[in-house]
Scaffold this active site. Structure first.
Site: not given
Ligand code: CTP
Length: 400
Positions: A209, A306
């Site tokens: 990304n 995570i």
């Molecule tokens: N995060 C994480 N592990 C993942 C996905 C997200 O630790 N596999 C953490 C990111 O570091 C951030 C938070 O969760 O602090 C939110 O991440 P974001 O990408 O905004 O959201 P998602 O939980 O992935 O949900 P979505 O993609 O549906 O918005």
């Protein structure tokens, strides 16, 4: 000679139009009760006279390596009484001197002989700033543990527009106060994730990304400035870790998950800034996938979350999450905060933040929403870390 009764801030002024703003900076420090010793280079004196700094600080300005004390030791005397040296403006030439460790005038000699922190506020034309030589010097200065304040982007004295304007005196003042201020995270370990992850599809392709890692690295720096031991688990980015930070490089979400789980027991705070890929290819081809002209489907498997995994540990560290949204920012962010059980979440509109130097953020906690005005990522990171420290201390006091 500087005041030997108390420590002083040494204000180094080098040649640049922004030198006039250094007078305002000196005034802010004097008003706040600091002693200020101005040191000017020859080039600086083409832009502003020493009499201005002498009048503002109440001290003779040091300009000459072979000056006031007569023993040629001004560079030692002055630096031994300094709490911090702040060079504002710092010209491209001066940054280059610092990066090489040169000492051919009083200010550069003083910086080399110092036993205190050094901060610089660069100011120059945008092309000079963007020049690979300046960027190389900048990276070296960061590695050497020198605090870099700014520069801002905007209209320049030469009539061009872009990055290279010296930060405003009030912003430099705030950054230096942070540097000199109490170290509320002293004795604490902060675990930070940053950057994107990269999920390989075949040996030459993958899913990733637009995260640049800038916000995560700024958070790591702000936590370090607050006195913490910082463990930075970073996905693939083109950034050097700020000085004094323990960086562990990873590529995939699974590697990031394993590394975080390995380190998390050491940490009292976990700040999850990484843009972790939610899915990975079910299989990684061992050879480059050849095109056939036909549609190709990739089967994707979900990655571990995570942050959610850390937050649901039996004894989790104080967890701070980020939410990158493209719409309905506050609603989506608050749902994320509640679902992942986070005391603090930093929300931003992804399209306004990813890869950029500046951002506009909202902090969400149990007391509501706290918008942070648009600023560079390090300024925001300092605000986020200080908000997190307040909540962290509050949560500790409730446990007692
Ligand atoms: N995060 C994480 N592990 C993942 C996905 C997200 O630790 N596999 C953490 C990111 O570091 C951030 C938070 O969760 O602090 C939110 O991440 P974001 O990408 O905004 O959201 P998602 O939980 O992935 O949900 P979505 O993609 O549906 O918005």
């Amino acid at each position: 000679m500087p005041d030997t009764q108390g420590k002083t801030i040494i204000l180094g002024v080098t040649g640049g139009v922004a030198a006039y703003k250094a007078a305002e900076l000196a005034r802010l420090w004097i008003k706040a009760g600091h002693g200020v010793q101005a040191v000017m280079t020859d080039a600086a004196m083409h832009f502003i006279g020493p009499a201005t700094f002498q009048a503002l600080t109440g001290r003779p300005v040091l300009t000459d390596l072979w000056g006031a004390t007569g023993d040629g030791m001004d560079h030692i005397h002055a630096s031994r009484h300094a709490e911090v040296i702040v060079v504002a403006p710092a010209s491209a030439d001066f940054m280059s001197k610092l990066a090489q460790g040169r000492a051919d005038d009083l200010l550069s000699t003083l910086c080399l002989a110092r036993a205190c922190p050094l901060a610089i506020a660069p100011a120059m034309n945008r092309e000079m700033w963007a020049n690979p030589a300046t960027q190389r010097n900048l990276a070296r200065l960061r590695q050497d543990g020198i605090m870099i304040i700014g520069p801002d982007a905007g209209e320049q004295a030469c009539g061009e527009t872009g990055p290279g304007r010296m930060s405003e005196p009030a912003a430099i003042f705030d950054a230096v106060e942070t540097l000199l201020g109490p170290k509320p995270l002293s004795g604490k370990t902060v675990l930070v994730t940053a950057g994107p992850t990269f999920e390989p599809v075949d040996p030459v392709r993958g899913l990733t990304n637009l995260s640049s890692g800038k916000m995560g690295y700024a958070i790591a720096q702000a936590a370090k400035e607050a006195g913490a031991r910082v463990l930075l688990v970073s996905g693939p980015v083109c950034l050097d870790a700020p000085a004094g930070i323990e960086k562990i490089s990873v590529t995939t979400a699974q590697e990031m998950f394993a590394t975080v789980m390995h380190c998390v027991n050491d940490a009292q705070l976990f700040i999850s800034v990484a843009a972790v890929a939610d899915y990975r290819p079910a299989q990684t081809a061992t050879q480059k996938i050849k095109k056939t002209g036909k549609p190709l489907s990739l089967e994707l498997l979900p990655n571990e979350d995570i942050l959610a995994s850390v937050a649901s540990l039996p004894k989790p560290p104080f967890c701070i999450g980020f939410a990158a949204e493209t719409e309905n920012l506050l609603d989506h962010a608050e749902v994320k905060r509640k679902t992942k059980k986070l005391p603090l979440l930093v929300a931003n509109l992804a399209q306004n933040v990813l890869g950029r130097d500046q951002a506009e953020l909202v902090l969400l906690d149990d007391s509501g929403n706290h918008p942070l005005a648009k600023a560079d990522k390090l300024t925001l990171a300092r605000q986020i870390v200080s908000h997190a420290i307040e909540l962290f201390n509050l949560s500790k006091s409730r446990q007692i």
